[in-house]
Motif scaffolding. Structure first.
Motif, PDB file in Angstrom:
ATOM      1  N   ARG A   1       0.371  -1.371   0.155  1.00  0.00           N
ATOM      2  CA  ARG A   1       0.083   0.038  -0.100  1.00  0.00           C
ATOM      3  C   ARG A   1       0.790   1.090  -0.056  1.00  0.00           C
ATOM      4  NH1 ARG A   1      -5.120  -1.071   2.287  1.00  0.00           N
ATOM      5  NH2 ARG A   1      -5.752   1.483   2.660  1.00  0.00           N
ATOM      6  N   TYR A   2       1.891   1.055   0.757  1.00  0.00           N
ATOM      7  CA  TYR A   2       3.028   2.296   0.636  1.00  0.00           C
ATOM      8  C   TYR A   2       3.753   2.417  -0.615  1.00  0.00           C
ATOM      9  CZ  TYR A   2       2.132   2.357   5.773  1.00  0.00           C
ATOM     10  OH  TYR A   2       1.140   2.507   7.050  1.00  0.00           O
ATOM     11  N   ILE A   3       4.037   1.765  -1.197  1.00  0.00           N
ATOM     12  CA  ILE A   3       4.957   1.396  -2.301  1.00  0.00           C
ATOM     13  C   ILE A   3       4.151   2.525  -3.184  1.00  0.00           C
ATOM     14  CG2 ILE A   3       5.338   0.581  -4.395  1.00  0.00           C
ATOM     15  CD1 ILE A   3       7.069  -1.673  -1.978  1.00  0.00           C
ATOM     16  N   ALA A   4       2.255   1.465  -3.679  1.00  0.00           N
ATOM     17  CA  ALA A   4       1.732   2.070  -4.315  1.00  0.00           C
ATOM     18  C   ALA A   4       0.974   3.399  -4.153  1.00  0.00           C
ATOM     19  CB  ALA A   4      -0.150   1.084  -4.559  1.00  0.00           C
ATOM     20  N   THR A   5       1.200   3.730  -3.161  1.00  0.00           N
ATOM     21  CA  THR A   5       0.439   5.395  -2.783  1.00  0.00           C
ATOM     22  C   THR A   5       1.657   6.048  -3.135  1.00  0.00           C
ATOM     23  OG1 THR A   5      -0.510   4.264  -1.041  1.00  0.00           O
ATOM     24  CG2 THR A   5       0.054   6.940  -0.998  1.00  0.00           C
TER      25      THR A   5
ATOM     26  N   HIS B   1      -1.669   7.876   7.823  1.00  0.00           N
ATOM     27  CA  HIS B   1       0.234   7.639   6.788  1.00  0.00           C
ATOM     28  C   HIS B   1       1.482   7.865   6.666  1.00  0.00           C
ATOM     29  CE1 HIS B   1      -1.338   3.802   8.726  1.00  0.00           C
ATOM     30  NE2 HIS B   1      -2.669   3.647   7.972  1.00  0.00           N
ATOM     31  N   VAL B   2       0.863   9.236   6.081  1.00  0.00           N
ATOM     32  CA  VAL B   2       2.319   9.708   5.484  1.00  0.00           C
ATOM     33  C   VAL B   2       1.832  11.531   5.827  1.00  0.00           C
ATOM     34  CG1 VAL B   2       3.197  10.693   3.436  1.00  0.00           C
ATOM     35  CG2 VAL B   2       2.074   7.738   3.385  1.00  0.00           C
ATOM     36  N   THR B   3       3.366  11.683   5.801  1.00  0.00           N
ATOM     37  CA  THR B   3       3.191  12.904   6.555  1.00  0.00           C
ATOM     38  C   THR B   3       4.771  14.103   5.836  1.00  0.00           C
ATOM     39  OG1 THR B   3       4.493  12.761   8.270  1.00  0.00           O
ATOM     40  CG2 THR B   3       1.741  12.960   8.439  1.00  0.00           C
ATOM     41  N   ASP B   4       4.871  15.759   5.497  1.00  0.00           N
ATOM     42  CA  ASP B   4       5.830  15.908   4.709  1.00  0.00           C
ATOM     43  C   ASP B   4       6.757  15.619   5.444  1.00  0.00           C
ATOM     44  OD1 ASP B   4       4.420  17.334   3.521  1.00  0.00           O
ATOM     45  OD2 ASP B   4       4.807  19.033   4.341  1.00  0.00           O
TER      46      ASP B   4
END
Length: 652
Positions: A281-285, A317-320
């Motif tokens: 999921r992280y790679i796809a995002t 799940h993802v920030t700057d």
């Protein structure tokens, strides 16, 4: 203009020229104002609809002055007292100090034909309101006014290190950056450096074959391109033949297998991720936003993925910060390769911006005069080893030099440059000064540098060959008077109390009240003069600067090539999300560069085993921005055995 005057005479004497005579006269007067380079008479047309909003801002902004001059605050208070007035004039009765009004505003504020007076008896209500709001903007930008409890326009002095802490740190800081921490010693050193640089440039001018004077103006001969090293064409051909074809999704998967950069992401709560297959999921995002595809198109391209799954990972799940952490991890791994050491030392970086398109109907979108079109600026700091160290997303109207120092100061990777290059937008006199006080060497490529003034170390300093380049002399007393104030700003930035961009925004606007601005500008004149004298006399320095800025421009093109989706337009309408798209793209670009260098290294090892030999000069011309072996659009399966349904025979 003659037509407007004639029309005025006709109206005065009652000559009939049509039913819309007043409207025609208004248009003529507007044209006359525009032809005279004065846009101010056009403002009332746009002010009427925004008036209530501007007054509401005044009601909710607790303003303070950062100097002893409170004239603008008194004018604002007078404006608020008379906000309900309807007449053409406001009567000040001479009690209001309006000395801050600029020359172009006076005829409009006090009426045409009136004598200029800093304490007028009356002012025109409409133009006085416009004048106050306009100067309020300038005062906030220059830092002469501040907003209590604000962020961007807060009083920056409250963010500086205390004087007690500064005195404890001053001597140590001076030793770290390499100049005296005492004002008099600092002035003596800078005066000696400027004198030496001017004398050396003057003495070497007769033997300088690349610089000459034409019609009293200096002309620098263009740098000749170096010849292609022997063996490079064969090396480049072998690379094209042997680099394995790969798509971007596989690049992200391969690099995560080696570096585990996806471990930087996770729930904002800090607990372990509970989603299924978090790594995929992280790679796809990352692929989705780094290549600007969007969740819907990504879900169509990657089987078994729902667009909501991609959007959820991005939001929760993802920030700057985590994107920057992942990028730093990639940069550090990249720095372990031997090949980039042939491309640069890592001690130099270049900064350059490129426009990213945004939807025009977006409050955060601005029109860029130089690039054309609506959007924002992706601003990157690129190492001389080709890898980008830091990225910003800034508005189109911002002078890029405001952010040039933050990229180096906020860089947390193992590659730590001390010299920064850029273009004309990457410099100004205050930026030169602040960079020097921070121990950073600013060496930009300045367009039309001959239009800049060079400053003499003393009034009596004259030169045989280059005297026409110099104008006034440096005001050393001004620098010495404010040296400790300027050094305190630099120490505060190094300590993380305030950012360089915050200070440079305050120093980016000339203000008669901001004495610190003039001190920074004067010191910047010294540093810039020394740099320009070196730039004139050293052809190799000019070549180095040109090569560094070329790498920045090449990275800009490569980063936008990676962001192939969405028609080149960032679809996000939130500034935080727009900034994240730039960070995603920076991460994906870095991963592609890392993967390419690894592939090149393996091919070089194979060639060495086969007996090929290439010089260091040939290897130094290679670039990790190779694109021929990368398949951006994925793999498509051609299935001729697939039988489609018959064509519909239904007619409409």
């Amino acid at each position: 203009t003659l037509y407007c005057r004639s029309l005025t005479v006709h109206l005065f004497w009652g000559s009939p020229i049509g039913p819309d005579a007043e409207k025609v006269l208004e248009q003529c007067e507007a044209f006359g104002a525009h032809a005279g380079g004065n846009y101010l008479p056009f403002l009332p047309r746009f002010y009427k609809s925004a008036r209530s909003v501007l007054f509401a801002l005044l009601d909710n902004m607790p303003l303070i002055t950062t100097s002893s001059d409170e004239s603008i605050l008194k004018a604002i208070a007078f404006l608020l007292e008379n906000r309900q007035a309807k007449g053409e004039w406001l009567w000040t009765l001479g009690f209001l100090d309006l000395s801050w009004i600029t020359e172009k505003w006076w005829p409009l504020v006090i009426g045409p034909g009136s004598k200029t007076n800093s304490h007028p008896e009356r002012v025109t209500r409409r133009y006085f309101e416009l004048c106050v709001f306009t100067h309020l903007m300038f005062e906030l930008k220059s830092g002469d006014l501040a907003i209590t409890g604000g962020d961007k326009f807060a009083d920056y002095r409250l963010q500086l290190i205390s004087w007690d802490d500064f005195e404890r740190e001053r001597i140590t800081y001076g030793e770290q950056v390499g100049f005296p921490s005492d004002g008099k010693d600092f002035i003596d050193e800078m005066r000696a450096r400027l004198t030496k640089a001017a004398n050396e440039a003057d003495m070497s001018f007769p033997t300088n074959e690349s610089v000459r004077f034409e019609n009293g103006e200096p002309v620098i001969t263009k740098i000749r391109c170096r010849s292609v090293p022997a063996g490079f064409e064969l090396l480049d051909q072998l690379m094209n033949e042997r680099l394995p074809a790969v798509n971007i999704v596989d690049i992200l998967a391969d690099t995560d297998h080696w570096l585990e950069w996806t471990k930087c992401f996770g729930p904002l709560s800090g607990f372990k991720a509970k989603i299924e297959n978090p790594r995929e999921r992280y790679i796809a995002t990352t692929f989705c936003y780094g290549c600007n595809l969007g969740p819907t198109q990504t879900a169509r391209s990657i089987k078994g993925l729902d667009r909501r799954q991609v959007s959820l990972v991005n939001q929760r799940h993802v920030t700057d910060t985590t994107l920057e952490e992942a990028t730093v991890q990639v940069i550090n791994a990249y720095n372990s390769f031997a090949l980039p050491k042939l491309w640069g030392t890592g001690k130099r970086a270049s900064a350059d911006g490129t426009k990213w398109d945004l939807y025009e109907q977006n409050l955060l979108s601005e029109y860029h005069v130089r690039y054309g079109g609506y959007g924002g600026i992706g601003y990157y700091h690129v190492s001389d080893t080709y890898i980008a160290l830091f990225s910003h997303f800034i508005p189109c109207g911002v002078w890029e030099a405001v952010h040039i120092l933050d990229g180096l100061l906020q860089n947390r990777s193992q590659i730590q440059p001390d010299t920064i290059h850029g273009d004309t937008q990457a410099q100004s006199a205050p930026v030169f000064a602040l960079a020097h006080l921070l121990g950073i060497k600013l060496m930009p490529r300045i367009r039309n540098w001959k239009d800049l003034k060079l400053f003499r170390p003393t009034q009596n300093a004259h030169y045989t060959h280059i005297d026409c380049l110099f104008a006034e002399s440096i005001d050393w007393d001004l620098i010495e008077m404010h040296f400790l104030d300027m050094l305190r700003v630099a120490v505060s930035i190094k300590a993380g109390h305030v950012t360089a961009a915050t200070i440079l925004r305050r120093l980016g606007t000339s203000s008669r009240k901001n004495k610190l601005y003039f001190a920074f500008r004067e010191l910047g004149r010294v540093i810039r003069t020394i740099f320009l004298l070196s730039y004139i006399g050293d052809a190799e320095l000019r070549r180095t600067i040109q090569a560094a800025t070329n790498k920045s421009e090449a990275f800009n093109g490569f980063a936008q090539w990676v962001a192939f989706g969405g028609g080149g337009v960032i679809a996000e309408n939130d500034r935080d999300e727009q900034r994240k798209v730039i960070k995603y793209n920076h991460l994906v670009s870095s991963l592609v560069i890392f993967h390419t260098v690894d592939a090149i290294t393996k091919v070089l090892s194979q060639l060495e085993d086969e007996g090929y030999e290439f010089s260091r000069e040939a290897l130094a011309v290679l670039s990790p921005y190779r694109r021929e072996h990368i398949n951006r659009f994925g793999d498509y399966t051609l299935n001729l055995k697939r039988v489609p349904e018959p064509i519909s025979d239904k007619s409409f």
